[in-house]
Scaffold this active site. Structure first.
Site, PDB file in Angstrom:
ATOM      1  N   LYS A  41       0.811  -1.203   0.000  1.00  0.00           N
ATOM      2  CA  LYS A  41       0.000   0.000   0.000  1.00  0.00           C
ATOM      3  C   LYS A  41       0.857   1.272   0.000  1.00  0.00           C
ATOM      4  O   LYS A  41       0.623   2.191  -0.780  1.00  0.00           O
ATOM      5  CB  LYS A  41      -0.890  -0.029   1.237  1.00  0.00           C
ATOM      6  CG  LYS A  41      -1.765   1.161   1.406  1.00  0.00           C
ATOM      7  CD  LYS A  41      -2.398   1.128   2.782  1.00  0.00           C
ATOM      8  CE  LYS A  41      -1.354   1.407   3.850  1.00  0.00           C
ATOM      9  NZ  LYS A  41      -1.973   1.605   5.179  1.00  0.00           N
ATOM     10  N   THR A  42       1.857   1.269   0.868  1.00  0.00           N
ATOM     11  CA  THR A  42       2.702   2.459   0.964  1.00  0.00           C
ATOM     12  C   THR A  42       3.443   2.694  -0.347  1.00  0.00           C
ATOM     13  O   THR A  42       3.584   3.829  -0.795  1.00  0.00           O
ATOM     14  CB  THR A  42       3.711   2.296   2.114  1.00  0.00           C
ATOM     15  OG1 THR A  42       3.000   1.904   3.279  1.00  0.00           O
ATOM     16  CG2 THR A  42       4.435   3.597   2.387  1.00  0.00           C
ATOM     17  N   ASP A 233      -4.734   8.209   3.498  1.00  0.00           N
ATOM     18  CA  ASP A 233      -4.338   6.860   3.891  1.00  0.00           C
ATOM     19  C   ASP A 233      -5.211   6.400   5.063  1.00  0.00           C
ATOM     20  O   ASP A 233      -5.757   7.237   5.792  1.00  0.00           O
ATOM     21  CB  ASP A 233      -2.860   6.884   4.300  1.00  0.00           C
ATOM     22  CG  ASP A 233      -2.296   5.479   4.410  1.00  0.00           C
ATOM     23  OD1 ASP A 233      -2.976   4.528   3.984  1.00  0.00           O
ATOM     24  OD2 ASP A 233      -1.170   5.345   4.916  1.00  0.00           O
ATOM     25  N   GLU A 234      -5.341   5.104   5.253  1.00  0.00           N
ATOM     26  CA  GLU A 234      -6.119   4.545   6.375  1.00  0.00           C
ATOM     27  C   GLU A 234      -7.520   5.151   6.428  1.00  0.00           C
ATOM     28  O   GLU A 234      -8.011   5.542   7.495  1.00  0.00           O
ATOM     29  CB  GLU A 234      -5.395   4.810   7.716  1.00  0.00           C
ATOM     30  CG  GLU A 234      -3.953   4.378   7.768  1.00  0.00           C
ATOM     31  CD  GLU A 234      -3.767   2.879   7.956  1.00  0.00           C
ATOM     32  OE1 GLU A 234      -4.765   2.136   7.799  1.00  0.00           O
ATOM     33  OE2 GLU A 234      -2.646   2.449   8.233  1.00  0.00           O
ATOM     34  N   GLN A 264      -9.218  -3.819   8.384  1.00  0.00           N
ATOM     35  CA  GLN A 264      -8.284  -3.340   9.398  1.00  0.00           C
ATOM     36  C   GLN A 264      -8.798  -2.092  10.105  1.00  0.00           C
ATOM     37  O   GLN A 264      -8.018  -1.314  10.659  1.00  0.00           O
ATOM     38  CB  GLN A 264      -6.915  -3.062   8.770  1.00  0.00           C
ATOM     39  CG  GLN A 264      -6.238  -4.319   8.264  1.00  0.00           C
ATOM     40  CD  GLN A 264      -4.859  -4.041   7.700  1.00  0.00           C
ATOM     41  OE1 GLN A 264      -3.957  -3.612   8.405  1.00  0.00           O
ATOM     42  NE2 GLN A 264      -4.698  -4.273   6.410  1.00  0.00           N
ATOM     43  N   ARG A 620       0.709  -9.019  10.910  1.00  0.00           N
ATOM     44  CA  ARG A 620       2.000  -8.325  11.085  1.00  0.00           C
ATOM     45  C   ARG A 620       3.165  -9.277  10.835  1.00  0.00           C
ATOM     46  O   ARG A 620       4.295  -8.858  10.649  1.00  0.00           O
ATOM     47  CB  ARG A 620       2.158  -7.754  12.510  1.00  0.00           C
ATOM     48  CG  ARG A 620       1.166  -6.704  12.962  1.00  0.00           C
ATOM     49  CD  ARG A 620       0.992  -5.605  11.981  1.00  0.00           C
ATOM     50  NE  ARG A 620      -0.156  -5.879  11.120  1.00  0.00           N
ATOM     51  CZ  ARG A 620      -0.345  -5.303   9.944  1.00  0.00           C
ATOM     52  NH1 ARG A 620       0.520  -4.426   9.489  1.00  0.00           N
ATOM     53  NH2 ARG A 620      -1.400  -5.594   9.202  1.00  0.00           N
TER      54      ARG A 620
END
Length: 768
Positions: A41-42, A233-234, A264, A620
DNA sequence: AACGCATATTTGAGT
DNA sequence: AATATGCGTT
C-alpha cells in the site's frame, strides 16, 4: 528536466504488479484503493504521488493525509529519494491533526482564535474538566473527568456543538440515564473556556476546521483550488469530522484517492466510521476501484489463517488476499498456567527461534491488547538479559518535568492558557499556594477574564501584600520571556527559561537519583529544541518556539528516536503495530476477558472490531506467528482465571500447531480451545486449574544467583559488584549511601539505567 | 508547604 | 500491584 532522469533511474513502475500499476497511473478523478494487509500500500501511495509530480502537478497542490506522523515522514522520505528533497518538501503531507493545525494557525482570525493558540493533550483536558466540575460543584465521583471528556470528544467527532448537543435527544437521554444530566453544561463551559483561553484540544483541530470552512466560503474555495489532488491513507479509520473536511476540499476537483482496508478498521471506539470507506462509491459514483490482493509480507499459512478469522465478520468489501510466498510453519499456540509463565514461555521461544533461524532480537515483536501486559514480558526479558523496547505507555512528553517546562513555553506564547499557568505558578516553589490560586480563579470568573488577565489588569485587593509581591515576581519573570519570543530562537529562549525560571537550580539542589534523571530529560528536551532550531534555520523556516510547540503537541513517542538498527525485541499494543511488520510475531494474552476486551463485548459490532484487531495482529507476521494465553493472570492485584479466546477457535484448525498445549486438562475440547462459542467458567473447571498451578523456577542457571542477606554480608556490596534485581535485571553498584536500615545502593542497571534502591526492600543477589 | 498514611483507581486503543 | 488522590499532621 532532471526529475525525469531521476524517475528513469528508479524505474519505479516496473516494480509494481498489475493492480498496483493501475492504482498508480490512473491518478485522475476519484479512486478507492482497497489494500489488503501487506499488499504494498505504501509503495502504491508513494509512487502515485511521484507519478503525479512527474505529470507536472506541483507538490504544493498535493495534500496527503496519513494516520501517524511517522507514516508521513517515511513516505515523504521515500518520495524524496525519487523526486528529490527540494520537490518533496513542498508536499502537504502529514496527519489530519498537524495539517489542519497548520491551516488553522494561518486562518485563526477568521474563527476568532489567536494564531498562537496552544494545543491541549488529554491530561490538560481532564484537568480543565476537573476545575469546571469544582466550579459547578459537581462530584467528580459521578462525573469522572475521563468519561466526560470521552462524551465531549465523541460529540465533537460527530460535529455536535454544545447547542446541538442540547437538542440531541439520544445524547441527552443517555446522559440522564447515566445519572449525568449535566454533561451538556460541562461541555458548554469547556468549549467556552478553551475559546477564551486560546486553546484547542485534539478534536477541536478538526471541528474548528469544519467551522472555518462552513463559515468562510472564500477560504474553503482557496483551499479547494490549492489542493488539486487529495490522498487519504487509512481511510477506514477516519471519523465524521475528518470525512467532512475531505469531502468539502475535494468537492471542486474530485481528484480524491482514498486508501484503506475495511478489514483493518480498529478505531471506531474513538469515533472512526467504517462506513466512510464502505460508502465511498455513493459519494463519488464515477469512482475507480483498485484492489491490492497479493500479500508480499507473510507466508501462505499466515495469510490463509488470517482470512479464516476475518471470514467470521459480515458485510465486508469482497477481496481475496493471497500470498505466493512459501507455505511456512503453522501458527503455534502456547498455553501457560499464569501470566508469569507466559512471559517465561515466550522468552524460551524467542531464544529457541534465534538459535534455529539464525536471526536476531529485532526480528521479534510481542503484541498485546493492553499496555499493562508489557510488564510481565519486561521482567522475563530482563532476567535473561534480552534487549527490548516498549512502545506506548507513558511517553517522553508526558513526563512531569517535560510537561512543566512545556507549560512555561505555552504560557510565554499564550498567557491565557490557564491550565499551564496553574501548573507553573508555583513550580519551582514561590510561595503561591492553592488559596491564592483559588482566589485568583474566582476573580477571573467574576470579571470574565483569564487568570493572567486578572494578574495584569485587576487590583488584587483580596490578597495581602506579601502574596502580591510574590505574584508580581512571577509576572515580571514571564513578561521578560514574552518580550523575547520574536527576538530569540526556540533554543536560546528555552535555555533562558530553564535557567531563569529556577527549574534547573531546583533540580540540582535535589541530589536524588530521580531528579538526576529529570535533569537528563530536560537536557534531552533542550537538545531536541536545539536540533529543531538548527533544522529550521537550515531550511529557511522560522525557528521560533511557537513552531516547536506546535510540532511537539502533536507528537507521540512512536515518532521519536526510532533507531531501526538497534537490535531489540519490540513490545507494543496491536493498535500501534498497525502498518508494521516483523519476522516473528507473538500475540499474547489471547484470552476471554482480555481479548476481546470486555468493554467491547456487548454487541456483535464491537466483537467484529476486536476480530479485525486480531486480524491486524496476525498479519504483522512475515515468517512465524505464535499465539499464547494464560489460564490465570493478575488483574488489579488479584488473580483472575480465564479461558482461551474464542478467536483461537475461529482460526481454521489446519493452520495451527497445538502441540505446545497440554491435552490432559480439558478433554471436552480440542486442547482446551473452544471450537465454537462455549466458555469454561464453570467453578469446577476453575478450581481444578488453580489447584494444579505449577511452580516454575525461572532463575537462569548460567548466572546462578546466590541468595543474600544484607545484614550479614552487606559489606560485600561494594562499588563494582555485579548484582541481579528481580525487576531491573543485572547491574553494577556505583556507590553505597546511608546506614543500617536506610542503607541504599546506587546501581547502574544494564538495561534500565541508574536506580537508587533501599537494601531493606530490594532483593538483590550478588552475581559471581 | 512538605510529609505520611489511608483510600481510590487503574488496565482500552492514540492524535 | 502500582500509582494517584485526599486528608490530616508537622
Amino acid at each position: 528536466m532532471s526529475i525525469k532522469n531521476e524517475f528513469q533511474v528508479h524505474d519505479y513502475l516496473s516494480q509494481l504488479n498489475k493492480s498496483q500499476h493501475e492504482a498508480v497511473v490512473n491518478s485522475h478523478g476519484a479512486s478507492l484503493i482497497i489494500a489488503g494487509a501487506g499488499s504494498g500500500k505504501t509503495r502504491v501511495l508513494t509512487y502515485r504521488i511521484a507519478h503525479l509530480l512527474e505529470k507536472g502537478v506541483k507538490p504544493s497542490q498535493i495534500l496527503a493525509l496519513t494516520f501517524t506522523n511517522k507514516a508521513a515522514r517515511e513516505m515523504k522520505l521515500r518520495i524524496a529519494t525519487i523526486v528529490g528533497d527540494d520537490v518533496a518538501k513542498y508536499l502537504w503531507m502529514g496527519t489530519f491533526h498537524s495539517i489542519f493545525a497548520r491551516i488553522l494557525r494561518m486562518e485563526a482570525k477568521k474563527i476568532h482564535y489567536p494564531s498562537s493558540f496552544t494545543i491541549y493533550d488529554t491530561t490538560d483536558s481532564k484537568s480543565l474538566i476537573k476545575s469546571i466540575l469544582k466550579e459547578m460543584k459537581l462530584p467528580d465521583k459521578v462525573y469522572k473527568p475521563g468519561d466526560i471528556l470521552g462524551r465531549i470528544s465523541s460529540a465533537k467527532n460527530d460535529l455536535i456543538t454544545p447547542n446541538a448537543y442540547a437538542r440531541d435527544v439520544n445524547r441527552m437521554t443517555a446522559d440522564k440515564a447515566a445519572q449525568k444530566p449535566m454533561v451538556y453544561e460541562i461541555y458548554t463551559r469547556y468549549m467556552r473556556h478553551c475559546f477564551k483561553s486560546g486553546v484547542m484540544d485534539f478534536d477541536d483541530l478538526l471541528l474548528n476546521t469544519n467551522i472555518l470552512f462552513r463559515d468562510n466560503p472564500e477560504t474553503l474555495l482557496n483551499y479547494q483550488n490549492r489542493f488539486q489532488y487529495i490522498l487519504v491513507d487509512e481511510y477506514q479509520d477516519t471519523n465524521l469530522s475528518q470525512y467532512r473536511i475531505i469531502k468539502k476540499l475535494a468537492e471542486k476537483h474530485h481528484n480524491i484517492c482514498v486508501v484503506g482496508d475495511d478489514a483493518q478498521s480498529i478505531y471506531s471506539f474513538r469515533g472512526a466510521k467504517i462506513e466512510n470507506i464502505l460508502n465511498f462509491r455513493n459519494d463519488y459514483p464515477g469512482y475507480q476501484l483498485f484492489k491490492l490482493e497479493q500479500n508480499y509480507r507473510s507466508t501462505q499459512t499466515i495469510v490463509e489463517a488470517a482470512n479464516s478469522i476475518i471470514a467470521n465478520n459480515k458485510g465486508q468489501i469482497h477481496k481475496r488476499v493471497f500470498s505466493e510466498k512459501p507455505v511456512g510453519s503453522p501458527i503455534k499456540v502456547l498455553k501457560a498456567y499464569s501470566d508469569v509463565e507466559e512471559g517465561y514461555l515466550i522468552a524460551n521461544e524467542v531464544k529457541e527461534q534465534i538459535l534455529k533461524q539464525n536471526c536476531s532480537y529485532k526480528d521479534f515483536a510481542i503484541l498485546y491488547r493492553t499496555n499493562a501486559q508489557s510488564r510481565i514480558f519486561e521482567e522475563a526479558f530482563l532476567k535473561r538479559n534480552f534487549p527490548y523496547r516498549i512502545y506506548g505507555g507513558q511517553s517522553f512528553y508526558q513526563r512531569k518535568e517535560i510537561k512543566d517546562l512545556l507549560a512555561y513555553f505555552r504560557v510565554v506564547i499564550n498567557p491565557n492558557d490557564q491550565e499551564s499557568i496553574k501548573r507553573i505558578v508555583n513550580y519551582p516553589a514561590r510561595g503561591i499556594g492553592n488559596t491564592t490560586m483559588e482566589k485568583l480563579e474566582a476573580q477571573a470568573i467574576a470579571e470574565d477574564k483569564s487568570i493572567w488577565g486578572v494578574l495584569t489588569t485587576s487590583p488584587l485587593a483580596t490578597l495581602n501584600s506579601g502574596t502580591q509581591k510574590k505574584l508580581s515576581g512571577f509576572i515580571q519573570l514571564m513578561l521578560r520571556f514574552m518580550m523575547k519570543v520574536t527576538e530569540l530562537n526556540a533554543y536560546d529562549l528555552a535555555v533562558e527559561v530553564v535557567t531563569e525560571s529556577g527549574i534547573l537550580k531546583e533540580l540540582h539542589q535535589d541530589k536524588s537519583v530521580e531528579s538526576q534523571g529529570r535533569i537528563e530529560n530536560i537536557e534531552e528536551l533542550i537538545n531536541a529544541i536545539k536540533e529543531f532550531t538548527s533544522n529550521k534555520i537550515e531550511a529557511g523556516e522560522s525557528p521560533s518556539l511557537v513552531h516547536f510547540l506546535e510540532e511537539v503537541s502533536l507528537l507521540t513517542d512512536q515518532d521519536t528516536n526510532n533507531d531501526q538498527d538497534d537490535n531489540r525485541i519490540t513490545m507494543m499494543t496491536i493498535h500501534s503495530a498497525k502498518g508494521l511488520e516483523f519476522k516473528n510475531v507473538y500475540i499474547v494474552g489471547v484470552e476471554e476477558g482480555l481479548f476481546p476486551s470486555p468493554m467491547s463485548s456487548d454487541t456483535e459490532k464491537q466483537i467484529e472490531e476486536e476480530r479485525r484487531l486480531f486480524y491486524v495482529a496476525i498479519t504483522r507476521a512475515e515468517d512465524t506467528a505464535t499465539i499464547s494465553f494464560a489460564k490465570s493472570r493478575y488483574k488489579y492485584g488479584e488473580i483472575k482465571f480465564s479461558s482461551p479466546s474464542r478467536f483461537i477457535g475461529e482460526i481454521d484448525q489446519k493452520f495451527l500447531d497445538i502441540s505446545g498445549i497440554d491435552l490432559s486438562s480439558d478433554s471436552s475440547t480440542l486442547a482446551g480451545i473452544p471450537t465454537n462459542r462455549q466458555s469454561f467458567n464453570s467453578p469446577k473447571f476453575q478450581r481444578r486449574e488453580s489447584a494444579s498451578q505449577p511452580k516454575f523456577n525461572i532463575s537462569n542457571q548460567s548466572t546462578s544467583p546466590v541468595n543474600f542477606n544484607f545484614n550479614q554480608i552487606g559489606s560485600k556490596l561494594i562499588p563494582g559488584t555485579r548484582v541481579l534485581h528481580d525487576r531491573f535485571g543485572q547491574g553494577t553498584i556505583i556507590s553505597m549511601i546511608g546506614n543500617d536500615n536506610d542503607k541504599k545502593a546506587i546501581i547502574a542497571f544494564d538495561n534500565t539505567g541508574e536506580k537508587q534502591l533501599l537494601l531493606k526492600f530490594a532483593k538483590l543477589k550478588i552475581l559471581n
